[in-house]
Structures are given as structure tokens and as C-alpha cells.
Design a protein around this motif. Sequence first.
Motif, short mmCIF file in Angstrom:
data_model
loop_
_atom_site.label_atom_id
_atom_site.label_comp_id
_atom_site.label_asym_id
_atom_site.label_seq_id
_atom_site.Cartn_x
_atom_site.Cartn_y
_atom_site.Cartn_z
N UNK A 35 0.82 -1.21 0.00
CA UNK A 35 0.00 0.00 0.00
C UNK A 35 0.86 1.26 0.00
N UNK A 36 2.10 1.14 0.45
CA UNK A 36 3.01 2.30 0.49
C UNK A 36 3.32 2.82 -0.91
N UNK A 37 2.92 2.09 -1.93
CA UNK A 37 3.10 2.59 -3.30
C UNK A 37 2.38 3.93 -3.46
N UNK A 38 1.37 4.17 -2.65
CA UNK A 38 0.63 5.42 -2.69
C UNK A 38 1.45 6.65 -2.31
N UNK A 39 2.60 6.45 -1.65
CA UNK A 39 3.47 7.56 -1.29
C UNK A 39 4.28 8.07 -2.47
N UNK A 40 4.32 7.30 -3.54
CA UNK A 40 5.17 7.64 -4.69
C UNK A 40 4.42 8.56 -5.65
N UNK A 41 4.02 9.72 -5.15
CA UNK A 41 3.15 10.61 -5.91
C UNK A 41 3.83 11.22 -7.14
N UNK A 42 5.14 11.07 -7.26
CA UNK A 42 5.84 11.55 -8.46
C UNK A 42 5.85 10.54 -9.59
N UNK A 43 5.37 9.32 -9.33
CA UNK A 43 5.39 8.29 -10.37
C UNK A 43 4.58 8.72 -11.58
N UNK A 44 5.17 8.51 -12.77
CA UNK A 44 4.44 8.75 -14.00
C UNK A 44 4.18 7.44 -14.75
N UNK A 45 4.90 6.37 -14.36
CA UNK A 45 4.75 5.10 -15.07
C UNK A 45 4.95 3.91 -14.12
N UNK A 46 4.01 2.97 -14.18
CA UNK A 46 4.16 1.68 -13.50
C UNK A 46 3.93 0.61 -14.55
N UNK A 77 0.38 9.85 -12.38
CA UNK A 77 0.56 8.64 -13.16
C UNK A 77 -0.05 8.81 -14.55
N UNK A 78 0.75 8.45 -15.57
CA UNK A 78 0.29 8.52 -16.95
C UNK A 78 0.14 7.13 -17.58
N UNK A 117 -6.41 11.60 -12.96
CA UNK A 117 -6.81 12.51 -14.04
C UNK A 117 -5.75 12.66 -15.13
N UNK A 118 -4.49 12.32 -14.84
CA UNK A 118 -3.41 12.42 -15.82
C UNK A 118 -3.21 11.10 -16.59
N UNK A 119 -3.88 10.04 -16.17
CA UNK A 119 -3.66 8.71 -16.75
C UNK A 119 -4.02 8.70 -18.23
N UNK A 120 -3.05 8.28 -19.06
CA UNK A 120 -3.26 8.19 -20.50
C UNK A 120 -3.43 6.75 -20.96
N UNK A 121 -2.70 5.82 -20.32
CA UNK A 121 -2.75 4.42 -20.72
C UNK A 121 -3.04 3.55 -19.51
N UNK A 122 -4.12 2.80 -19.59
CA UNK A 122 -4.45 1.79 -18.58
C UNK A 122 -4.57 0.47 -19.30
N UNK A 179 -10.41 11.24 -17.66
CA UNK A 179 -10.72 11.75 -19.00
C UNK A 179 -9.50 11.99 -19.88
N UNK A 180 -8.30 11.79 -19.36
CA UNK A 180 -7.09 11.90 -20.19
C UNK A 180 -6.75 10.58 -20.89
#
Length: 185
Positions: free
Chosen positions: A43-54, A75-76, A97-102, A122-123
Motif C-alpha cells: 500500500x506504500x506505493x501510494x506515497x510515490x506521488x511523483x510516479x508517471x509510469x508503472x 501517473x500517466x 486525471x493524468x492517466x493516459x494508458x491503462x 478523462x485523459x
Amino acid sequence: GKLNFSQNYVSGTQGLPSEIGLLTTLKKLTISVSNGYYGSLPTEIGYLTGLISIVISKVQLSGSMPTELGLLTNLRTLWLGHSSFTGSIPTEIGHLSQLKKLQLINCDRLSGTLPAELGRSTSLTSLEVVGGQFTGNIPTQLGYLTLLAKLILRTEYEMFTLFQFCCPKPNFFCFLLLSLLPPPP
């Protein structure tokens, strides 16, 4: 920073350590093709607020997808493939809101319904959910995803045949869904 466990033969049964939450400047997390690596996504993954890619692929991480993924507002890309996550897709994914690819590819133990909250992301330009034990209908809220260029929704179960859908021109699909929706809140 970037943390890449691609094609490493790391083994262990605890999964990622909770201390991963201390890597607050991390931008990209990639774990793939790690034979013998088991456990859960902390759950600590939630602290990584700078992540743009997983990107997590071909790793036997199990347990549920942490709801804390919804805290990763930068996250994008979220790509989970060939993993053993169980339970449903967290509704909190709709906060991204920044997510482009899921892309949830062959996470065959995921189940439940596709969350209507995805319509808030919506992104999104690419939404792929392939495999899993999903039931129910395609949420009409996906009609808010007007930027989609790629939409693939497919499962193997007969009772979920309405979810077998691949749209080469998703904006038309979104237009159809938008006509069924009330104005956004």
C-alpha cells in the motif's frame, strides 16, 4: 529516478518491501520477467506521488490491487500484465486525471465489474482490459473518455459477452455512451 527490475532473477516471497514508499522521487517503476518473485504490491506505493509510469509484467504479484494507486495523481501509464492480482479493479483508479494508458492484460484473477469511475480519467487515450473474470455491462460513464484512441475490452467468460468489445474508432463509441448520460457532475 527510475527503478527497473526487468529480466532480473530476483526471488523472494514477500513482494516489494514497504520501504519502496520512501523512494518519493521515483518517476518510473518497471518490474518484469522476474522468475521466482512472489508477494504483493504494498500500500506504500501510494506515497510515490511523483510516479508517471508503472509497468508490472510476468511477475507473480498477488493480492488485490491497492486502492492507494488512486493517490498517484501524476501517473500517466499503468500497465499490469500476466500478474496474479485478485479482486476487483479499485474504483480509486478514477482519481487518476493524468492517466493516459491503462492496460490490464491477462490478469486472469481480477473479477467484478469494470468500475464506472474510470469515466473520470478523462485523459485516457488507451484502455485495454483483456482477460479476467469480469461480469456486468460496460459502464456508460466510459462515454466521457472522448480522447480514447484505443479501446479493447475482452474477457473469456460467456456471461460477460457484452464486455467483448474492440473499437477501432472509440470516439464513435464514446459519442453513443455520452448520449445516454446525464451531464457530468
